[in-house]
Design a protein around this motif. Structure first.
Motif, PDB file in Angstrom:
ATOM      1  N   ILE A 158      -8.170 -24.405 -31.678  1.00  0.00           N
ATOM      2  CA  ILE A 158      -9.389 -23.612 -32.350  1.00  0.00           C
ATOM      3  C   ILE A 158      -8.623 -22.436 -33.223  1.00  0.00           C
ATOM      4  O   ILE A 158      -9.387 -22.220 -34.299  1.00  0.00           O
ATOM      5  CB  ILE A 158      -9.959 -23.007 -31.045  1.00  0.00           C
ATOM      6  N   VAL A 159      -7.810 -21.872 -32.920  1.00  0.00           N
ATOM      7  CA  VAL A 159      -7.136 -20.844 -33.992  1.00  0.00           C
ATOM      8  C   VAL A 159      -6.723 -21.362 -35.061  1.00  0.00           C
ATOM      9  O   VAL A 159      -6.867 -20.645 -36.209  1.00  0.00           O
ATOM     10  CB  VAL A 159      -5.753 -19.965 -33.261  1.00  0.00           C
ATOM     11  N   MET A 160      -6.166 -22.349 -35.343  1.00  0.00           N
ATOM     12  CA  MET A 160      -5.804 -23.466 -36.406  1.00  0.00           C
ATOM     13  C   MET A 160      -6.909 -23.577 -37.267  1.00  0.00           C
ATOM     14  O   MET A 160      -6.924 -23.547 -38.547  1.00  0.00           O
ATOM     15  CB  MET A 160      -4.828 -24.627 -36.236  1.00  0.00           C
TER      16      MET A 160
ATOM     17  N   LEU B 246       1.900  -9.346 -37.237  1.00  0.00           N
ATOM     18  CA  LEU B 246       0.939  -9.722 -36.215  1.00  0.00           C
ATOM     19  C   LEU B 246       0.958 -11.253 -35.905  1.00  0.00           C
ATOM     20  O   LEU B 246       0.985 -11.895 -35.189  1.00  0.00           O
ATOM     21  CB  LEU B 246      -0.146  -8.814 -36.036  1.00  0.00           C
ATOM     22  N   TRP B 247       0.638 -11.871 -37.134  1.00  0.00           N
ATOM     23  CA  TRP B 247       0.170 -13.137 -37.294  1.00  0.00           C
ATOM     24  C   TRP B 247       1.658 -14.055 -36.910  1.00  0.00           C
ATOM     25  O   TRP B 247       1.433 -15.218 -36.512  1.00  0.00           O
ATOM     26  CB  TRP B 247      -0.153 -13.674 -38.517  1.00  0.00           C
ATOM     27  N   LEU B 248       2.746 -13.484 -37.595  1.00  0.00           N
ATOM     28  CA  LEU B 248       3.991 -14.115 -37.044  1.00  0.00           C
ATOM     29  C   LEU B 248       4.150 -13.964 -35.726  1.00  0.00           C
ATOM     30  O   LEU B 248       4.908 -15.192 -35.225  1.00  0.00           O
ATOM     31  CB  LEU B 248       5.147 -13.723 -38.086  1.00  0.00           C
ATOM     32  N   GLY B 249       3.917 -12.914 -35.009  1.00  0.00           N
ATOM     33  CA  GLY B 249       3.737 -12.881 -33.562  1.00  0.00           C
ATOM     34  C   GLY B 249       3.104 -13.666 -32.892  1.00  0.00           C
ATOM     35  O   GLY B 249       3.611 -14.232 -31.973  1.00  0.00           O
ATOM     36  N   PHE B 250       1.887 -14.158 -33.392  1.00  0.00           N
ATOM     37  CA  PHE B 250       1.012 -15.088 -32.734  1.00  0.00           C
ATOM     38  C   PHE B 250       1.819 -16.291 -32.825  1.00  0.00           C
ATOM     39  O   PHE B 250       1.980 -16.963 -31.999  1.00  0.00           O
ATOM     40  CB  PHE B 250      -0.352 -15.234 -33.483  1.00  0.00           C
ATOM     41  N   HIS B 251       2.424 -16.782 -33.984  1.00  0.00           N
ATOM     42  CA  HIS B 251       3.151 -18.096 -33.963  1.00  0.00           C
ATOM     43  C   HIS B 251       4.293 -18.197 -33.240  1.00  0.00           C
ATOM     44  O   HIS B 251       4.384 -19.255 -32.482  1.00  0.00           O
ATOM     45  CB  HIS B 251       3.578 -18.080 -35.653  1.00  0.00           C
ATOM     46  N   LEU B 252       4.791 -17.181 -33.089  1.00  0.00           N
ATOM     47  CA  LEU B 252       6.090 -17.057 -32.173  1.00  0.00           C
ATOM     48  C   LEU B 252       5.865 -17.120 -30.737  1.00  0.00           C
ATOM     49  O   LEU B 252       6.447 -17.842 -29.764  1.00  0.00           O
ATOM     50  CB  LEU B 252       7.040 -15.972 -32.294  1.00  0.00           C
TER      51      LEU B 252
END
Length: 140
Positions: free
Chosen positions: A28-30, A111-117
């Protein structure tokens, strides 16, 4: 013997449900991220980075790539197939290069890179736990 089998079956069903839930939430996020990139490309919002013909060259390369990859990753994650996670890893690598390697061009979006991680870490943990459970059930 039957009680042990029932416990294993419940544990396996719980693990599968957890994995499907994680895959679907990430999907859903993607999809949402893909829609945001498509909004950028077609120019629905005002701003220099919200219309393809006004974007600098580096955004003209990155935005269409991510606009295609995000929905593809979403489809793969929704279907809980392995290539969905692979496409997500590819997206994370691309965005890490963009935001960590060239923050003066793309801005630092930590923040977005943290979500990916976090998401990929959780996905990896679920996969490792599933592997451990399968090996334990087989008696290896």
């Amino acid at each position: 013997m039957i009680k042990g089998f029932a416990q294993r079956a419940r544990a396996e069903a719980f693990h599968r449900a957890l994995a499907v839930w994680l895959y679907r939430m990430a999907a859903i996020v993607m999809f949402v991220a893909g829609v945001v990139y498509w909004i950028r490309l077609v120019g629905i919002e005002d701003g220099p980075l919200y219309r393809f013909d006004l974007m600098p060259l580096w955004w003209k390369i990155a935005a269409p790539t991510l606009a295609v990859l995000y929905p593809v990753a979403g489809i793969g994650l929704w279907l809980t197939v392995g290539w969905g996670a692979v496409v997500w890893v590819l997206i994370a690598i691309i965005e890490a290069i963009m935001h960590l390697g060239f923050p003066q061009l793309f801005g630092p979006n930590l923040l977005w890179l943290g979500f990916h991680l976090w998401g990929l870490g959780m996905l990896g943990a679920v996969r490792v736990i599933g592997l451990y459970e399968r090996r334990r059930l087989r008696g290896y």
